[in-house]
Motif scaffolding. Sequence first.
Motif, PDB file in Angstrom:
ATOM      1  N   ALA A  63       0.855  -1.063   0.004  1.00  0.00           N
ATOM      2  CA  ALA A  63      -0.060   0.054   0.039  1.00  0.00           C
ATOM      3  C   ALA A  63       0.781   1.205   0.032  1.00  0.00           C
ATOM      4  N   LEU A  64       1.766   1.246   0.849  1.00  0.00           N
ATOM      5  CA  LEU A  64       2.860   2.541   0.898  1.00  0.00           C
ATOM      6  C   LEU A  64       3.545   2.745  -0.485  1.00  0.00           C
ATOM      7  N   PHE A  65       3.835   1.612  -0.962  1.00  0.00           N
ATOM      8  CA  PHE A  65       4.394   1.681  -2.285  1.00  0.00           C
ATOM      9  C   PHE A  65       3.744   2.409  -3.529  1.00  0.00           C
ATOM     10  N   LEU A  66       2.407   1.827  -3.551  1.00  0.00           N
ATOM     11  CA  LEU A  66       1.300   2.312  -4.514  1.00  0.00           C
ATOM     12  C   LEU A  66       1.062   3.791  -4.287  1.00  0.00           C
ATOM     13  N   HIS A  67       1.024   4.006  -2.915  1.00  0.00           N
ATOM     14  CA  HIS A  67       0.643   5.241  -2.325  1.00  0.00           C
ATOM     15  C   HIS A  67       1.868   6.400  -2.708  1.00  0.00           C
ATOM     16  N   LEU A  68       2.975   6.039  -2.692  1.00  0.00           N
ATOM     17  CA  LEU A  68       4.040   6.815  -3.155  1.00  0.00           C
ATOM     18  C   LEU A  68       4.185   6.912  -4.670  1.00  0.00           C
ATOM     19  N   LEU A  69       4.088   6.025  -5.280  1.00  0.00           N
ATOM     20  CA  LEU A  69       3.949   6.061  -6.743  1.00  0.00           C
ATOM     21  C   LEU A  69       2.885   7.000  -7.143  1.00  0.00           C
ATOM     22  N   GLY A  70       1.718   6.931  -6.618  1.00  0.00           N
ATOM     23  CA  GLY A  70       0.610   7.772  -6.958  1.00  0.00           C
ATOM     24  C   GLY A  70       1.071   9.305  -6.838  1.00  0.00           C
ATOM     25  N   VAL A  71       1.733   9.494  -5.750  1.00  0.00           N
ATOM     26  CA  VAL A  71       2.187  10.710  -5.313  1.00  0.00           C
ATOM     27  C   VAL A  71       3.189  11.433  -6.385  1.00  0.00           C
ATOM     28  N   ALA A  72       4.086  10.418  -6.829  1.00  0.00           N
ATOM     29  CA  ALA A  72       5.315  10.713  -7.555  1.00  0.00           C
ATOM     30  C   ALA A  72       4.523  11.159  -9.115  1.00  0.00           C
ATOM     31  N   VAL A  73       3.645  10.241  -9.390  1.00  0.00           N
ATOM     32  CA  VAL A  73       2.949  10.668 -10.931  1.00  0.00           C
ATOM     33  C   VAL A  73       2.288  11.824 -10.624  1.00  0.00           C
ATOM     34  N   TRP A  74       1.522  12.336  -9.609  1.00  0.00           N
ATOM     35  CA  TRP A  74       0.755  13.498  -9.429  1.00  0.00           C
ATOM     36  C   TRP A  74       1.708  14.783  -9.290  1.00  0.00           C
ATOM     37  N   VAL A  75       2.425  14.755  -8.308  1.00  0.00           N
ATOM     38  CA  VAL A  75       3.219  15.836  -7.931  1.00  0.00           C
ATOM     39  C   VAL A  75       4.348  16.101  -9.040  1.00  0.00           C
ATOM     40  N   GLY A  90      -5.076  15.999   1.280  1.00  0.00           N
ATOM     41  CA  GLY A  90      -5.241  15.123   0.121  1.00  0.00           C
ATOM     42  C   GLY A  90      -6.568  15.294  -0.472  1.00  0.00           C
ATOM     43  N   VAL A  91      -7.456  15.079   0.545  1.00  0.00           N
ATOM     44  CA  VAL A  91      -8.960  15.107  -0.154  1.00  0.00           C
ATOM     45  C   VAL A  91      -9.185  16.548  -0.776  1.00  0.00           C
ATOM     46  N   LEU A  92      -8.604  17.743  -0.299  1.00  0.00           N
ATOM     47  CA  LEU A  92      -8.781  18.877  -0.696  1.00  0.00           C
ATOM     48  C   LEU A  92      -8.146  19.053  -1.906  1.00  0.00           C
ATOM     49  N   MET A  93      -6.933  18.443  -2.075  1.00  0.00           N
ATOM     50  CA  MET A  93      -6.394  18.544  -3.538  1.00  0.00           C
ATOM     51  C   MET A  93      -7.063  17.527  -4.582  1.00  0.00           C
ATOM     52  N   MET A  94      -7.801  16.573  -4.155  1.00  0.00           N
ATOM     53  CA  MET A  94      -8.420  15.848  -4.806  1.00  0.00           C
ATOM     54  C   MET A  94      -9.889  16.446  -5.498  1.00  0.00           C
ATOM     55  N   LEU A  95     -10.346  17.477  -4.409  1.00  0.00           N
ATOM     56  CA  LEU A  95     -11.560  18.347  -4.781  1.00  0.00           C
ATOM     57  C   LEU A  95     -11.131  19.286  -5.874  1.00  0.00           C
ATOM     58  N   ILE A  96     -10.081  19.867  -5.589  1.00  0.00           N
ATOM     59  CA  ILE A  96      -9.501  20.967  -6.640  1.00  0.00           C
ATOM     60  C   ILE A  96      -9.197  20.453  -7.916  1.00  0.00           C
ATOM     61  N   PHE A  97      -8.516  19.000  -7.750  1.00  0.00           N
ATOM     62  CA  PHE A  97      -8.258  18.480  -9.202  1.00  0.00           C
ATOM     63  C   PHE A  97      -9.675  17.982 -10.058  1.00  0.00           C
ATOM     64  N   LEU A 141       0.082  22.173  -6.260  1.00  0.00           N
ATOM     65  CA  LEU A 141       1.526  21.889  -6.398  1.00  0.00           C
ATOM     66  C   LEU A 141       1.846  22.568  -4.839  1.00  0.00           C
ATOM     67  N   VAL A 142       1.614  23.352  -4.354  1.00  0.00           N
ATOM     68  CA  VAL A 142       1.913  23.936  -2.957  1.00  0.00           C
ATOM     69  C   VAL A 142       1.525  22.842  -2.020  1.00  0.00           C
ATOM     70  N   LEU A 143       0.104  22.740  -2.129  1.00  0.00           N
ATOM     71  CA  LEU A 143      -0.705  21.781  -1.158  1.00  0.00           C
ATOM     72  C   LEU A 143       0.189  20.325  -1.112  1.00  0.00           C
ATOM     73  N   GLY A 144       0.438  19.966  -2.496  1.00  0.00           N
ATOM     74  CA  GLY A 144       1.199  18.792  -2.522  1.00  0.00           C
ATOM     75  C   GLY A 144       2.462  18.576  -1.706  1.00  0.00           C
ATOM     76  N   ILE A 145       3.223  19.630  -1.766  1.00  0.00           N
ATOM     77  CA  ILE A 145       4.597  19.456  -1.346  1.00  0.00           C
ATOM     78  C   ILE A 145       4.455  19.777   0.278  1.00  0.00           C
TER      79      ILE A 145
END
Length: 152
Positions: free
Chosen positions: A8-20, A91-98, A136-140
């Motif tokens: 789960a942590l691997f997939l989580h970080l992969l998703g974060v890497a792609v998005w950010v 994370g949820v806020l970022m998803m709503l903005i997306f 981007l700021v929220l992600g960082i």
Amino acid sequence: MGHAIAVALFLHLLGVAVWVGGMIFAHFCLRPALEDLSPQLRLPLIESVFGRFFNWVGVSVIVILLSGGFLLMQLGGEHATWQLHAMAGLGVLMMLIFGHIRFAVFPRIRRAVQAQKWPDGARAVGTVRRLVVINLVLGIVTIGVAVLARGF
Ligand code: HEM
């Protein structure tokens, strides 16, 4: 660490890497490189790049949400630390903005390109740009909060 938590942590970080990572590329590399092109060339290109990128972000959002939700349950659910709850909230806020970018603003770019209404398209692209900077700021910040969650 259990196998399920590691996966789960691997997939989580992969998703974060792609998005950010994708947002960094779009904002700091693609946008300045296209600045001098005429709207007739620039806007159809942006539409086709965004259309593809947003599919990747859509998949990443689902992966981040599922893996993050699973990790949160494993790490205490509602009793998890405030840092983990802050990550989930940001994370949820970022998803709503997306979601707003993808389903409210992007269709405006699409329609403007189809109708060749370049000023309308340029305005919508400006809105996407501002929202991407916010995400981007929220992600960082969220990555920073995730590190704090380690309790150093
Ligand atoms: C829906 C929202 C999210 C939830 C519920 C969530 C939950 C979690 C949980 C429970 C962990 C495990 C922490 C640990 O192993 O100690 C984690 C790790 C992490 N998350 Fe999230 N997360 C979410 C969104 C995000 C977002 C949007 C980002 C970044 C933009 C992010 C970045 C990270 C990072 C970098 C880690 C690794 C931290 C570490 O293991 O030290 N998360 N997340």
